[in-house]
Design a protein around this motif. Structure first.
Motif, PDB file in Angstrom:
ATOM      1  N   VAL A 188      -4.277  11.383   4.745  1.00 51.83           N
ATOM      2  CA  VAL A 188      -4.915  12.621   4.282  1.00 51.83           C
ATOM      3  C   VAL A 188      -5.191  12.665   2.785  1.00 51.83           C
ATOM      4  N   GLY A 189      -4.496  11.912   1.980  1.00 50.59           N
ATOM      5  CA  GLY A 189      -4.707  11.974   0.537  1.00 50.59           C
ATOM      6  C   GLY A 189      -4.535  10.627  -0.108  1.00 50.59           C
ATOM      7  N   VAL A 190      -5.094  10.508  -1.315  1.00 49.88           N
ATOM      8  CA  VAL A 190      -5.010   9.248  -2.049  1.00 49.88           C
ATOM      9  C   VAL A 190      -4.888   9.551  -3.538  1.00 49.88           C
ATOM     10  N   ALA A 191      -4.129   8.709  -4.227  1.00 51.74           N
ATOM     11  CA  ALA A 191      -4.003   8.786  -5.680  1.00 51.74           C
ATOM     12  C   ALA A 191      -4.015   7.362  -6.214  1.00 51.74           C
ATOM     13  N   ILE A 192      -4.504   7.217  -7.438  1.00 47.27           N
ATOM     14  CA  ILE A 192      -4.536   5.907  -8.082  1.00 47.27           C
ATOM     15  C   ILE A 192      -3.726   6.013  -9.366  1.00 47.27           C
ATOM     16  N   SER A 193      -2.734   5.154  -9.509  1.00 50.57           N
ATOM     17  CA  SER A 193      -1.871   5.189 -10.689  1.00 50.57           C
ATOM     18  C   SER A 193      -2.538   4.489 -11.868  1.00 50.57           C
ATOM     19  N   GLN A 194      -1.974   4.696 -13.046  1.00 52.07           N
ATOM     20  CA  GLN A 194      -2.495   4.070 -14.262  1.00 52.07           C
ATOM     21  C   GLN A 194      -2.471   2.545 -14.183  1.00 52.07           C
ATOM     22  N   ASP A 195      -1.495   1.995 -13.455  1.00 50.70           N
ATOM     23  CA  ASP A 195      -1.398   0.541 -13.342  1.00 50.70           C
ATOM     24  C   ASP A 195      -2.221  -0.023 -12.188  1.00 50.70           C
ATOM     25  N   GLY A 196      -3.036   0.826 -11.545  1.00 55.12           N
ATOM     26  CA  GLY A 196      -3.974   0.343 -10.544  1.00 55.12           C
ATOM     27  C   GLY A 196      -3.484   0.304  -9.120  1.00 55.12           C
ATOM     28  N   ASN A 197      -2.350   0.909  -8.837  1.00 54.23           N
ATOM     29  CA  ASN A 197      -1.880   0.965  -7.456  1.00 54.23           C
ATOM     30  C   ASN A 197      -2.495   2.162  -6.753  1.00 54.23           C
ATOM     31  N   LEU A 198      -2.727   2.004  -5.461  1.00 52.70           N
ATOM     32  CA  LEU A 198      -3.303   3.059  -4.632  1.00 52.70           C
ATOM     33  C   LEU A 198      -2.195   3.613  -3.750  1.00 52.70           C
ATOM     34  N   TYR A 199      -1.992   4.930  -3.786  1.00 54.87           N
ATOM     35  CA  TYR A 199      -0.975   5.586  -2.978  1.00 54.87           C
ATOM     36  C   TYR A 199      -1.666   6.473  -1.956  1.00 54.87           C
ATOM     37  N   VAL A 200      -1.286   6.333  -0.684  1.00 56.29           N
ATOM     38  CA  VAL A 200      -1.917   7.074   0.401  1.00 56.29           C
ATOM     39  C   VAL A 200      -0.856   7.875   1.142  1.00 56.29           C
ATOM     40  N   THR A 201      -1.121   9.177   1.339  1.00 52.26           N
ATOM     41  CA  THR A 201      -0.230   9.974   2.177  1.00 52.26           C
ATOM     42  C   THR A 201      -0.627   9.701   3.626  1.00 52.26           C
ATOM     43  N   ASP A 202       0.297   9.084   4.343  1.00 54.70           N
ATOM     44  CA  ASP A 202       0.104   8.642   5.726  1.00 54.70           C
ATOM     45  C   ASP A 202       0.767   9.685   6.632  1.00 54.70           C
ATOM     46  N   ASN A 203       0.062  10.769   6.896  1.00 51.39           N
ATOM     47  CA  ASN A 203       0.607  11.941   7.574  1.00 51.39           C
ATOM     48  C   ASN A 203       1.191  11.623   8.946  1.00 51.39           C
ATOM     49  N   GLY A 204       0.469  10.875   9.763  1.00 46.97           N
ATOM     50  CA  GLY A 204       0.919  10.590  11.121  1.00 46.97           C
ATOM     51  C   GLY A 204       2.159   9.727  11.195  1.00 46.97           C
ATOM     52  N   ASN A 205       2.440   8.960  10.136  1.00 52.46           N
ATOM     53  CA  ASN A 205       3.640   8.132  10.080  1.00 52.46           C
ATOM     54  C   ASN A 205       4.697   8.728   9.149  1.00 52.46           C
ATOM     55  N   SER A 206       4.447   9.912   8.615  1.00 51.44           N
ATOM     56  CA  SER A 206       5.406  10.627   7.751  1.00 51.44           C
ATOM     57  C   SER A 206       5.884   9.778   6.580  1.00 51.44           C
ATOM     58  N   ARG A 207       4.926   9.260   5.802  1.00 47.20           N
ATOM     59  CA  ARG A 207       5.294   8.404   4.678  1.00 47.20           C
ATOM     60  C   ARG A 207       4.162   8.344   3.657  1.00 47.20           C
ATOM     61  N   VAL A 208       4.450   7.734   2.535  1.00 48.83           N
ATOM     62  CA  VAL A 208       3.449   7.387   1.540  1.00 48.83           C
ATOM     63  C   VAL A 208       3.396   5.870   1.493  1.00 48.83           C
ATOM     64  N   VAL A 209       2.187   5.315   1.502  1.00 46.63           N
ATOM     65  CA  VAL A 209       2.018   3.862   1.490  1.00 46.63           C
ATOM     66  C   VAL A 209       1.400   3.464   0.154  1.00 46.63           C
ATOM     67  N   LYS A 210       1.977   2.444  -0.465  1.00 46.06           N
ATOM     68  CA  LYS A 210       1.473   1.913  -1.720  1.00 46.06           C
ATOM     69  C   LYS A 210       0.720   0.624  -1.444  1.00 46.06           C
ATOM     70  N   TYR A 211      -0.537   0.569  -1.920  1.00 45.42           N
ATOM     71  CA  TYR A 211      -1.351  -0.643  -1.837  1.00 45.42           C
ATOM     72  C   TYR A 211      -1.578  -1.132  -3.258  1.00 45.42           C
ATOM     73  N   THR A 212      -1.385  -2.411  -3.485  1.00 45.58           N
ATOM     74  CA  THR A 212      -1.647  -2.984  -4.800  1.00 45.58           C
ATOM     75  C   THR A 212      -3.075  -3.494  -4.818  1.00 45.58           C
ATOM     76  N   LEU A 213      -3.865  -2.945  -5.744  1.00 41.78           N
ATOM     77  CA  LEU A 213      -5.275  -3.335  -5.851  1.00 41.78           C
ATOM     78  C   LEU A 213      -5.397  -4.565  -6.733  1.00 41.78           C
ATOM     79  N   LYS A 214      -6.383  -5.398  -6.435  1.00 40.94           N
ATOM     80  CA  LYS A 214      -6.604  -6.615  -7.230  1.00 40.94           C
ATOM     81  C   LYS A 214      -7.388  -6.295  -8.469  1.00 40.94           C
TER      82      LYS A 214
END
Length: 154
Positions: free
Chosen positions: A128-154
């Motif tokens: 449902v939501g996404v944020a991008i940190s200053q260091d380039g990581n992508l954080y996604v609120t994964d509502n159906g799995n009740s968690r936040v997932v961090k993706y490292t962008l290249k």
């Protein structure tokens, strides 16, 4: 106003300028829900029921859109959020398709990830939501799995 039905006076706001109206054409919304900005004075809006991303240029006052209903590359099923990284890449939370899609600033599809609805490290279930940190990581609120997932962008 907010969800408590209170009206707040904000002294730092000097003017309110609305954009768009109800509809499905460029610059028109069908349930706008999430948005992001880039360094070139553009505002990107996730149009949830319109199944598109609308891009407003705040300098030229023009609007363009990309996407349509579907599950293919560059298509959306109820997008809920959109953010732009420091390199100008656009990340869309494609909620109904359980994925994140990446585009360039012109709306050209580049990649997708997170597809699937099982609890696995890389899979998303109703993001449902996404944020991008200053260091380039992508954080996604994964509502159906009740968690936040961090993706490292290249």
């Amino acid at each position: 106003s907010d969800l408590t039905h209170l009206v707040w006076q904000l002294d730092f706001i000097t003017a309110a300028v609305p954009w768009g109206k109800n509809g499905n054409l460029d610059g028109q919304f069908n349930f706008p829900i999430g948005m992001g900005t880039d360094s070139s004075d553009n505002v990107y809006v996730a149009d949830y029921q319109g199944n598109q991303i609308i891009k407003f240029n705040t300098v030229t006052k023009t609007a363009t859109s990309f996407g349509q209903a579907g599950s293919g590359k560059g298509e959306f099923l109820n997008p809920m959020d959109v953010k732009v990284d420091k390199n100008g890449f656009v990340f869309v939370v494609d909620t109904g398709n359980n994925r994140i899609q990446e585009f360039d600033a012109n709306g050209t599809f580049l990649a997708q990830f997170g597809q699937g609805n099982k609890v696995a490290l890389q899979n998303l279930n109703h993001p449902v939501g996404v944020a991008i940190s200053q260091d380039g990581n992508l954080y996604v609120t994964d509502n159906g799995n009740s968690r936040v997932v961090k993706y490292t962008l290249k």
